[in-house]
Design an enzyme around this catalytic site. Sequence first.
Site, PDB file in Angstrom:
ATOM      1  N   GLN A   7      -9.028  -5.364  23.884  1.00 22.40           N
ATOM      2  CA  GLN A   7      -8.192  -5.563  22.703  1.00 22.40           C
ATOM      3  C   GLN A   7      -6.731  -5.816  23.076  1.00 22.40           C
ATOM      4  O   GLN A   7      -6.068  -4.909  23.573  1.00 22.40           O
ATOM      5  CB  GLN A   7      -8.264  -4.311  21.825  1.00 22.40           C
ATOM      6  CG  GLN A   7      -7.417  -4.360  20.586  1.00 22.40           C
ATOM      7  CD  GLN A   7      -7.384  -3.014  19.886  1.00 22.40           C
ATOM      8  OE1 GLN A   7      -6.991  -2.012  20.473  1.00 22.40           O
ATOM      9  NE2 GLN A   7      -7.802  -2.979  18.649  1.00 22.40           N
ATOM     10  N   GLY A   8      -6.252  -7.021  22.838  1.00 20.87           N
ATOM     11  CA  GLY A   8      -4.855  -7.356  23.143  1.00 20.87           C
ATOM     12  C   GLY A   8      -3.988  -7.262  21.906  1.00 20.87           C
ATOM     13  O   GLY A   8      -3.652  -8.287  21.302  1.00 20.87           O
ATOM     14  N   TYR A   9      -3.650  -6.051  21.506  1.00 25.16           N
ATOM     15  CA  TYR A   9      -2.783  -5.837  20.338  1.00 25.16           C
ATOM     16  C   TYR A   9      -1.383  -5.392  20.801  1.00 25.16           C
ATOM     17  O   TYR A   9      -0.412  -6.076  20.586  1.00 25.16           O
ATOM     18  CB  TYR A   9      -3.370  -4.746  19.430  1.00 25.16           C
ATOM     19  CG  TYR A   9      -4.388  -5.192  18.406  1.00 25.16           C
ATOM     20  CD1 TYR A   9      -5.156  -6.321  18.598  1.00 25.16           C
ATOM     21  CD2 TYR A   9      -4.590  -4.467  17.238  1.00 25.16           C
ATOM     22  CE1 TYR A   9      -6.096  -6.715  17.652  1.00 25.16           C
ATOM     23  CE2 TYR A   9      -5.519  -4.854  16.283  1.00 25.16           C
ATOM     24  CZ  TYR A   9      -6.266  -5.974  16.494  1.00 25.16           C
ATOM     25  OH  TYR A   9      -7.190  -6.348  15.553  1.00 25.16           O
ATOM     26  N   SER A  10      -1.316  -4.208  21.433  1.00 26.51           N
ATOM     27  CA  SER A  10      -0.011  -3.581  21.715  1.00 26.51           C
ATOM     28  C   SER A  10       0.806  -4.392  22.715  1.00 26.51           C
ATOM     29  O   SER A  10       0.260  -5.005  23.631  1.00 26.51           O
ATOM     30  CB  SER A  10      -0.214  -2.179  22.292  1.00 26.51           C
ATOM     31  OG  SER A  10      -0.999  -1.409  21.435  1.00 26.51           O
ATOM     32  N   SER A  22      -7.072  -1.430  27.161  1.00 25.19           N
ATOM     33  CA  SER A  22      -8.100  -0.605  27.803  1.00 25.19           C
ATOM     34  C   SER A  22      -9.146  -1.466  28.494  1.00 25.19           C
ATOM     35  O   SER A  22      -9.675  -2.410  27.906  1.00 25.19           O
ATOM     36  CB  SER A  22      -8.811   0.264  26.769  1.00 25.19           C
ATOM     37  OG  SER A  22      -7.927   1.209  26.265  1.00 25.19           O
ATOM     38  N   GLU A  60     -12.065   0.373  14.340  1.00 22.94           N
ATOM     39  CA  GLU A  60     -11.699   1.123  15.542  1.00 22.94           C
ATOM     40  C   GLU A  60     -11.576   2.609  15.211  1.00 22.94           C
ATOM     41  O   GLU A  60     -12.037   3.468  15.950  1.00 22.94           O
ATOM     42  CB  GLU A  60     -10.374   0.583  16.092  1.00 22.94           C
ATOM     43  CG  GLU A  60      -9.936   1.302  17.351  1.00 22.94           C
ATOM     44  CD  GLU A  60      -8.680   0.716  17.987  1.00 22.94           C
ATOM     45  OE1 GLU A  60      -7.833   0.157  17.265  1.00 22.94           O
ATOM     46  OE2 GLU A  60      -8.563   0.843  19.209  1.00 22.94           O
ATOM     47  N   GLU A 106       0.913  10.581  13.931  1.00 18.45           N
ATOM     48  CA  GLU A 106       2.033  10.495  12.961  1.00 18.45           C
ATOM     49  C   GLU A 106       1.816   9.290  12.044  1.00 18.45           C
ATOM     50  O   GLU A 106       2.010   9.383  10.819  1.00 18.45           O
ATOM     51  CB  GLU A 106       3.383  10.350  13.693  1.00 18.45           C
ATOM     52  CG  GLU A 106       3.837  11.581  14.455  1.00 18.45           C
ATOM     53  CD  GLU A 106       3.141  11.745  15.805  1.00 18.45           C
ATOM     54  OE1 GLU A 106       2.545  10.767  16.311  1.00 18.45           O
ATOM     55  OE2 GLU A 106       3.166  12.859  16.350  1.00 18.45           O
TER      56      GLU A 106
HETATM   57  C1  LIG Z   1      -5.472   5.573  26.318  1.00 20.39           C
HETATM   58  C2  LIG Z   1      -4.894   4.455  25.501  1.00 20.39           C
HETATM   59  C3  LIG Z   1      -5.609   3.299  25.340  1.00 20.39           C
HETATM   60  C4  LIG Z   1      -5.075   2.245  24.613  1.00 20.39           C
HETATM   61  N1  LIG Z   1      -5.790   1.089  24.498  1.00 20.39           N
HETATM   62  C5  LIG Z   1      -5.255   0.028  23.863  1.00 20.39           C
HETATM   63  C6  LIG Z   1      -5.950  -1.212  23.822  1.00 20.39           C
HETATM   64  O1  LIG Z   1      -7.068  -1.351  24.330  1.00 20.39           O
HETATM   65  N2  LIG Z   1      -5.353  -2.254  23.220  1.00 20.39           N
HETATM   66  C7  LIG Z   1      -4.123  -2.166  22.619  1.00 20.39           C
HETATM   67  O2  LIG Z   1      -3.658  -3.146  22.057  1.00 20.39           O
HETATM   68  N3  LIG Z   1      -3.420  -0.999  22.650  1.00 20.39           N
HETATM   69  C8  LIG Z   1      -3.958   0.095  23.261  1.00 20.39           C
HETATM   70  N4  LIG Z   1      -3.262   1.284  23.309  1.00 20.39           N
HETATM   71  C9  LIG Z   1      -1.912   1.336  22.757  1.00 20.39           C
HETATM   72  C10 LIG Z   1      -1.788   2.158  21.483  1.00 20.39           C
HETATM   73  O3  LIG Z   1      -2.339   1.471  20.393  1.00 20.39           O
HETATM   74  C11 LIG Z   1      -0.302   2.467  21.294  1.00 20.39           C
HETATM   75  O4  LIG Z   1       0.096   3.296  22.367  1.00 20.39           O
HETATM   76  C12 LIG Z   1      -0.026   3.164  19.975  1.00 20.39           C
HETATM   77  O5  LIG Z   1      -0.238   2.301  18.898  1.00 20.39           O
HETATM   78  C13 LIG Z   1       1.423   3.716  19.924  1.00 20.39           C
HETATM   79  O6  LIG Z   1       2.335   2.737  20.239  1.00 20.39           O
HETATM   80  P1  LIG Z   1       3.462   2.990  21.355  1.00 20.39           P
HETATM   81  O7  LIG Z   1       2.796   3.518  22.572  1.00 20.39           O
HETATM   82  O8  LIG Z   1       4.268   1.752  21.478  1.00 20.39           O
HETATM   83  O9  LIG Z   1       4.338   4.171  20.781  1.00 20.39           O
HETATM   84  P2  LIG Z   1       5.530   4.033  19.735  1.00 20.39           P
HETATM   85  O10 LIG Z   1       5.114   3.178  18.597  1.00 20.39           O
HETATM   86  O11 LIG Z   1       6.776   3.630  20.460  1.00 20.39           O
HETATM   87  O12 LIG Z   1       5.665   5.516  19.211  1.00 20.39           O
HETATM   88  C14 LIG Z   1       6.368   6.520  19.943  1.00 20.39           C
HETATM   89  C15 LIG Z   1       6.344   7.802  19.107  1.00 20.39           C
HETATM   90  O13 LIG Z   1       7.049   7.584  17.864  1.00 20.39           O
HETATM   91  C16 LIG Z   1       6.218   7.925  16.760  1.00 20.39           C
HETATM   92  N5  LIG Z   1       6.460   6.990  15.660  1.00 20.39           N
HETATM   93  C17 LIG Z   1       6.604   5.643  15.742  1.00 20.39           C
HETATM   94  N6  LIG Z   1       6.779   5.125  14.513  1.00 20.39           N
HETATM   95  C18 LIG Z   1       6.759   6.157  13.633  1.00 20.39           C
HETATM   96  C19 LIG Z   1       6.893   6.262  12.213  1.00 20.39           C
HETATM   97  N7  LIG Z   1       7.074   5.192  11.446  1.00 20.39           N
HETATM   98  N8  LIG Z   1       6.781   7.490  11.649  1.00 20.39           N
HETATM   99  C20 LIG Z   1       6.571   8.589  12.415  1.00 20.39           C
HETATM  100  N9  LIG Z   1       6.469   8.561  13.766  1.00 20.39           N
HETATM  101  C21 LIG Z   1       6.550   7.362  14.360  1.00 20.39           C
HETATM  102  C22 LIG Z   1       4.802   7.770  17.267  1.00 20.39           C
HETATM  103  O14 LIG Z   1       3.896   8.537  16.523  1.00 20.39           O
HETATM  104  C23 LIG Z   1       4.950   8.254  18.701  1.00 20.39           C
HETATM  105  O15 LIG Z   1       4.878   9.651  18.736  1.00 20.39           O
HETATM  106  C24 LIG Z   1      -3.780   2.352  24.028  1.00 20.39           C
HETATM  107  C25 LIG Z   1      -3.064   3.540  24.180  1.00 20.39           C
HETATM  108  C26 LIG Z   1      -3.594   4.577  24.907  1.00 20.39           C
HETATM  109  C27 LIG Z   1      -2.787   5.832  25.068  1.00 20.39           C
END
Ligand SMILES: Cc1cc2nc3c(=O)[nH]c(=O)nc-3n(C[C@H](O)[C@H](O)[C@H](O)COP(=O)(O)OP(=O)(O)OC[C@H]3O[C@@H](n4cnc5c(N)ncnc54)[C@H](O)[C@@H]3O)c2cc1C
Length: 386
Positions: free
Chosen positions: A126-129, A161, A245, A371
């Site tokens: 999944q290429g989202y983040s 992942s 998901e 959150e």
């Molecule tokens: C093990 C693992 C596997 C993953 N696999 C994939 C994958 O296959 N494909 C993919 O695309 N992504 C993947 N991800 C990424 C995952 O979707 C993101 O890490 C997640 O969406 C959070 O984004 P971020 O890491 O940029 O954190 P941020 O968005 O920067 O958040 C940082 C902190 O701020 C808080 N926060 C942010 N915005 C708000 C708000 N509006 N209100 C309250 N709190 C807030 C968050 O809750 C968090 O605690 C994976 C992540 C992990 C850990």
Amino acid sequence: MNAIPDYNAMGDDAFRHEVRTFFEAEYPQELRYILRRARWAEMKDWWRKLYEKGWAAPNWPCEWGGMGLDAVKMLIFMAEIERHGIARAPDQGITHIGPILMKFGTDAQKQHYLPRSLAGEYVWCQGYSEPNAGSDLASLQTSAAIDGDRFVINGQKIWTSLADDATHIYVLVRTDKQAKRKQEGISLVLAETKTPGITIRPIRNIAGHEEFCHVFFDNVHVPRENLVGKLNDGWTVAKALLSFERLSIGSPRRPSYALRRLEMLARATGLLSDAAFMDRYLALKLDIEDLGSLYGRFVEQVKRGEPLWQDVSMLKIWSMETWQRLTELLVETGGEEGVITGVRNIAGAEADILDSFYYARPGTILGGTSEIQRNILSRYVLELPT
Ligand SMILES: Cc1cc2nc3c(=O)[nH]c(=O)nc-3n(C[C@H](O)[C@H](O)[C@H](O)COP(=O)(O)OP(=O)(O)OC[C@H]3O[C@@H](n4cnc5c(N)ncnc54)[C@H](O)[C@@H]3O)c2cc1C
């Protein structure tokens, strides 16, 4: 692949017996109850067995080679997976993109991708983040410019992942940079990971596993027919996929494995006769029972053909937070050995407790943080002011 019988017409006990017998006879002993993400190389033979049996996609309708299980049978199937400690294979083709293609894909896309994903010929990631688009996914910057009959993709994804196991990636891209709202102008596109210009670099996590990756796109050419849904309407598709998901992440499987480990350790250390321990253990066991009921409710909704709604966020929160609470108790139960990496011998029981603790930590981040799930529930379910 064998012809698929109507399992829903079978009695529950007969179905349970058939599933249990197959799992016990066929699933490799050395892969039982592993507390980390399983890799394709170790799971592919098992996948082939499931595929030949017609069991690779319990959630898919029979017309696409799935088992078409109703909620009760699905829970029995999951319970047997848990009972036997069967690891989750890289299965995003079945749990994520498969249902999306059934809903939004063209006939040609369904005919091409669904059978190959079922057979394990195509393995998806999944290429989202992106580095600056996680919770705020709609800020994504990876772009796809239209050039005749193809897209030209440039940008970077992160935390993808098992990308290094995948043959294909479904990727969210910006196809209209002038759109008024950031949610507009996004599209979902499919690509082979071996396409020239795609570079995959694994990232090592705290437990030392290379579970996720950076994926770089440098002038990657993808045919326009790989667009899923309408151009610039990828946000609708992306949101539907996130619901699937959350359903898949919300399965009781991972917390149940941790519970089994906890029971094994508690038995070995004599804690089953400790009232304070039993209090916490039974509360967690009941939390998993609740999780199973909630999961069944959403599975039934999908089977009825109803869309998943924002309330599925409850499942994601409950599943991942229960899992974390369980692994915290596991570490406590392991005492000094619980904070040392690797397989340890605790009162005669072998376990890698710290690894299972590490494995659970990102559960409240992946697939949308707790959150963010709470924000969704407060806004759409409780209708609180934003
Ligand atoms: C093990 C693992 C596997 C993953 N696999 C994939 C994958 O296959 N494909 C993919 O695309 N992504 C993947 N991800 C990424 C995952 O979707 C993101 O890490 C997640 O969406 C959070 O984004 P971020 O890491 O940029 O954190 P941020 O968005 O920067 O958040 C940082 C902190 O701020 C808080 N926060 C942010 N915005 C708000 C708000 N509006 N209100 C309250 N709190 C807030 C968050 O809750 C968090 O605690 C994976 C992540 C992990 C850990």
